[in-house]
Design an enzyme around this catalytic site. Structure first.
Site, PDB file in Angstrom:
ATOM      1  N   ASN A  50     -69.528 -19.468  27.127  1.00 54.89           N
ATOM      2  CA  ASN A  50     -69.894 -19.525  25.317  1.00 54.89           C
ATOM      3  C   ASN A  50     -70.727 -20.096  24.530  1.00 54.89           C
ATOM      4  O   ASN A  50     -71.205 -19.290  23.796  1.00 54.89           O
ATOM      5  CB  ASN A  50     -68.280 -19.737  24.315  1.00 54.89           C
ATOM      6  CG  ASN A  50     -67.238 -18.556  24.791  1.00 54.89           C
ATOM      7  OD1 ASN A  50     -67.052 -17.710  24.894  1.00 54.89           O
ATOM      8  ND2 ASN A  50     -66.150 -18.973  25.695  1.00 54.89           N
TER       9      ASN A  50
ATOM     10  N   ARG B  51     -55.804 -42.634  21.867  1.00 53.07           N
ATOM     11  CA  ARG B  51     -56.229 -41.201  21.373  1.00 53.07           C
ATOM     12  C   ARG B  51     -56.524 -41.271  19.869  1.00 53.07           C
ATOM     13  O   ARG B  51     -57.606 -40.649  18.974  1.00 53.07           O
ATOM     14  CB  ARG B  51     -54.652 -40.586  21.241  1.00 53.07           C
ATOM     15  CG  ARG B  51     -54.751 -38.805  20.897  1.00 53.07           C
ATOM     16  CD  ARG B  51     -54.012 -38.493  21.267  1.00 53.07           C
ATOM     17  NE  ARG B  51     -53.958 -37.951  22.376  1.00 53.07           N
ATOM     18  CZ  ARG B  51     -54.293 -36.864  23.267  1.00 53.07           C
ATOM     19  NH1 ARG B  51     -55.589 -35.446  22.149  1.00 53.07           N
ATOM     20  NH2 ARG B  51     -54.754 -35.925  24.456  1.00 53.07           N
TER      21      ARG B  51
ATOM     22  N   LEU C 215     -57.074 -32.228  19.130  1.00 53.34           N
ATOM     23  CA  LEU C 215     -57.682 -32.877  18.682  1.00 53.34           C
ATOM     24  C   LEU C 215     -55.976 -33.233  17.955  1.00 53.34           C
ATOM     25  O   LEU C 215     -55.984 -32.168  17.967  1.00 53.34           O
ATOM     26  CB  LEU C 215     -58.240 -31.961  18.286  1.00 53.34           C
ATOM     27  CG  LEU C 215     -59.658 -31.464  18.689  1.00 53.34           C
ATOM     28  CD1 LEU C 215     -60.103 -30.882  17.892  1.00 53.34           C
ATOM     29  CD2 LEU C 215     -60.630 -33.333  19.353  1.00 53.34           C
TER      30      LEU C 215
ATOM     31  N   HIS D 157     -59.810 -18.514  21.495  1.00 51.98           N
ATOM     32  CA  HIS D 157     -58.877 -18.805  22.216  1.00 51.98           C
ATOM     33  C   HIS D 157     -58.995 -17.465  23.087  1.00 51.98           C
ATOM     34  O   HIS D 157     -58.243 -16.940  23.024  1.00 51.98           O
ATOM     35  CB  HIS D 157     -57.872 -19.248  21.781  1.00 51.98           C
ATOM     36  CG  HIS D 157     -56.640 -19.559  22.806  1.00 51.98           C
ATOM     37  ND1 HIS D 157     -55.868 -20.497  23.406  1.00 51.98           N
ATOM     38  CD2 HIS D 157     -55.559 -18.682  22.881  1.00 51.98           C
ATOM     39  CE1 HIS D 157     -54.742 -20.579  23.331  1.00 51.98           C
ATOM     40  NE2 HIS D 157     -54.363 -18.750  23.966  1.00 51.98           N
TER      41      HIS D 157
ATOM     42  N   GLU E  93     -51.253 -27.511  13.747  1.00 47.94           N
ATOM     43  CA  GLU E  93     -50.810 -26.329  15.025  1.00 47.94           C
ATOM     44  C   GLU E  93     -51.198 -26.227  16.084  1.00 47.94           C
ATOM     45  O   GLU E  93     -52.263 -25.439  15.474  1.00 47.94           O
ATOM     46  CB  GLU E  93     -49.746 -25.424  14.338  1.00 47.94           C
ATOM     47  CG  GLU E  93     -48.603 -25.552  14.263  1.00 47.94           C
ATOM     48  CD  GLU E  93     -47.235 -23.922  13.784  1.00 47.94           C
ATOM     49  OE1 GLU E  93     -46.359 -23.763  14.331  1.00 47.94           O
ATOM     50  OE2 GLU E  93     -48.326 -24.264  12.216  1.00 47.94           O
ATOM     51  N   LEU E  94     -51.158 -26.235  17.323  1.00 43.01           N
ATOM     52  CA  LEU E  94     -52.194 -25.622  18.279  1.00 43.01           C
ATOM     53  C   LEU E  94     -52.093 -24.155  18.353  1.00 43.01           C
ATOM     54  O   LEU E  94     -51.259 -24.171  18.637  1.00 43.01           O
ATOM     55  CB  LEU E  94     -51.315 -26.067  19.557  1.00 43.01           C
ATOM     56  CG  LEU E  94     -52.773 -26.215  20.964  1.00 43.01           C
ATOM     57  CD1 LEU E  94     -53.198 -26.753  21.164  1.00 43.01           C
ATOM     58  CD2 LEU E  94     -51.912 -26.250  22.063  1.00 43.01           C
TER      59      LEU E  94
ATOM     60  N   GLU F 245     -65.540 -12.741  24.794  1.00 45.16           N
ATOM     61  CA  GLU F 245     -65.214 -13.393  24.422  1.00 45.16           C
ATOM     62  C   GLU F 245     -66.819 -13.833  23.669  1.00 45.16           C
ATOM     63  O   GLU F 245     -66.850 -14.168  22.785  1.00 45.16           O
ATOM     64  CB  GLU F 245     -64.761 -14.544  25.381  1.00 45.16           C
ATOM     65  CG  GLU F 245     -63.396 -15.422  24.974  1.00 45.16           C
ATOM     66  CD  GLU F 245     -63.149 -16.548  25.827  1.00 45.16           C
ATOM     67  OE1 GLU F 245     -63.613 -17.343  26.076  1.00 45.16           O
ATOM     68  OE2 GLU F 245     -62.379 -16.065  26.591  1.00 45.16           O
TER      69      GLU F 245
HETATM   70  C1  GRF Z   1     -62.477 -19.777  27.641  1.00 47.86           C
HETATM   71  O1  GRF Z   1     -62.630 -18.997  28.212  1.00 47.86           O
HETATM   72  C2  GRF Z   1     -62.352 -19.886  26.323  1.00 47.86           C
HETATM   73  O2  GRF Z   1     -61.744 -19.052  25.373  1.00 47.86           O
HETATM   74  C3  GRF Z   1     -61.231 -21.582  26.218  1.00 47.86           C
HETATM   75  O3  GRF Z   1     -61.883 -21.578  27.023  1.00 47.86           O
HETATM   76  C4  GRF Z   1     -63.125 -20.999  28.245  1.00 47.86           C
HETATM   77  C5  GRF Z   1     -64.692 -21.669  28.115  1.00 47.86           C
HETATM   78  O4  GRF Z   1     -65.212 -21.209  28.847  1.00 47.86           O
HETATM   79  N1  GRF Z   1     -61.087 -21.810  25.086  1.00 47.86           N
HETATM   80  P1  GRF Z   1     -66.936 -21.868  28.629  1.00 47.86           P
HETATM   81  O5  GRF Z   1     -66.513 -22.586  28.905  1.00 47.86           O
HETATM   82  O6  GRF Z   1     -67.201 -21.281  27.303  1.00 47.86           O
HETATM   83  O7  GRF Z   1     -67.197 -20.664  30.299  1.00 47.86           O
END
Ligand code: GRF
Length: 210
Positions: free
Chosen positions: A17, A64, A92, A108, A142-143, A173
């Site tokens: 990403n 933590r 977090l 997500h 809230e997660l 994504e």
């Molecule tokens: C992705 O699927 C994202 O939605 C999730 O973790 C993954 C991260 O992938 N939160 P990358 O490290 O960006 O390849």
């Protein structure tokens, strides 16, 4: 000269990403990449782009609350306008989330509020859903329940397994996150005082909905 908004990206792994964000040449500056794992492949990518990297491992700071405070200090030292979670696999704490309220976004791999948490593709297949996807949302205590900014939808095919479905979602994504961050960087995401929702030009990608 326009001053570009500053973004800190948090990762834990491969960083695909992050790669999509950098490849999109968005009108923003990624001022640092922070990882909780020294072996995150995404760190190498950041270094290749001459982006400062920081590693804060859980082993180095077992408590933590202390970890979160250190993390907050590291992030704040880069004066970010937005903190972007891109596969950061650590929950977090409330104080940190509150500190970055309205400045913290996550992607997500499910159509929230369906399938918060882990193993989203496996669970989607087990439930027999016919559509699946990903969600960009603001982070609250809230997660995986913060205000949704945008979603991308993919079909679930009868032949899918976890791997093929994950690939299809990940490809979306890589389109959705840059779209959202472009909207944010261009000032097209505005918080409505009376409504805890962000309004974006792009709210939904995929399956013909745009
Ligand atoms: C992705 O699927 C994202 O939605 C999730 O973790 C993954 C991260 O992938 N939160 P990358 O490290 O960006 O390849």
């Amino acid at each position: 000269m326009t001053i570009q908004r500053r973004v800190v990206v948090l990762i834990s792994g491969r960083g695909s990403n992050l790669e999509a964000l950098l490849a999109a040449r968005l009108p923003l500056e990624v001022v640092a990449v922070v990882s909780n794992r020294a072996d995150a492949a995404g760190l190498e990518l950041a270094r290749r782009h001459a982006i400062p990297v920081e590693v804060l491992s859980a082993e180095s700071v077992p408590l933590r609350e202390v970890y979160d405070q250190y993390l907050q200090d590291i992030i704040e030292s880069y004066r970010p306008d937005l903190v972007v979670l891109a596969g950061f696999m650590r929950i977090l704490g409330d104080a940190l989330v509150r500190h970055f309220e309205r400045r913290l976004v996550n992607i997500h791999p499910s159509l929230l509020p369906a399938f918060p948490g882990l193993h989203t593709h496996r669970r989607a297949l087990a439930e027999g859903v016919t559509v699946h996807g990903c969600t960009v949302h603001f982070v609250t205590a809230e997660l995986d329940r913060g205000p949704i900014v945008a979603q991308a939808v993919v079909p679930v095919l009868p032949s899918d397994d976890e791997t093929t479905l994950a690939q299809r979602v990940l490809a979306m994504e890589h389109r959705l996150y840059p779209e959202v961050l472009r909207a944010w960087a261009e000032g097209r995401l505005t918080w409505q005082a009376d409504r805890p929702q962000w309004q974006a030009a792009v709210r939904c990608l995929g399956l013909g909905a745009s």
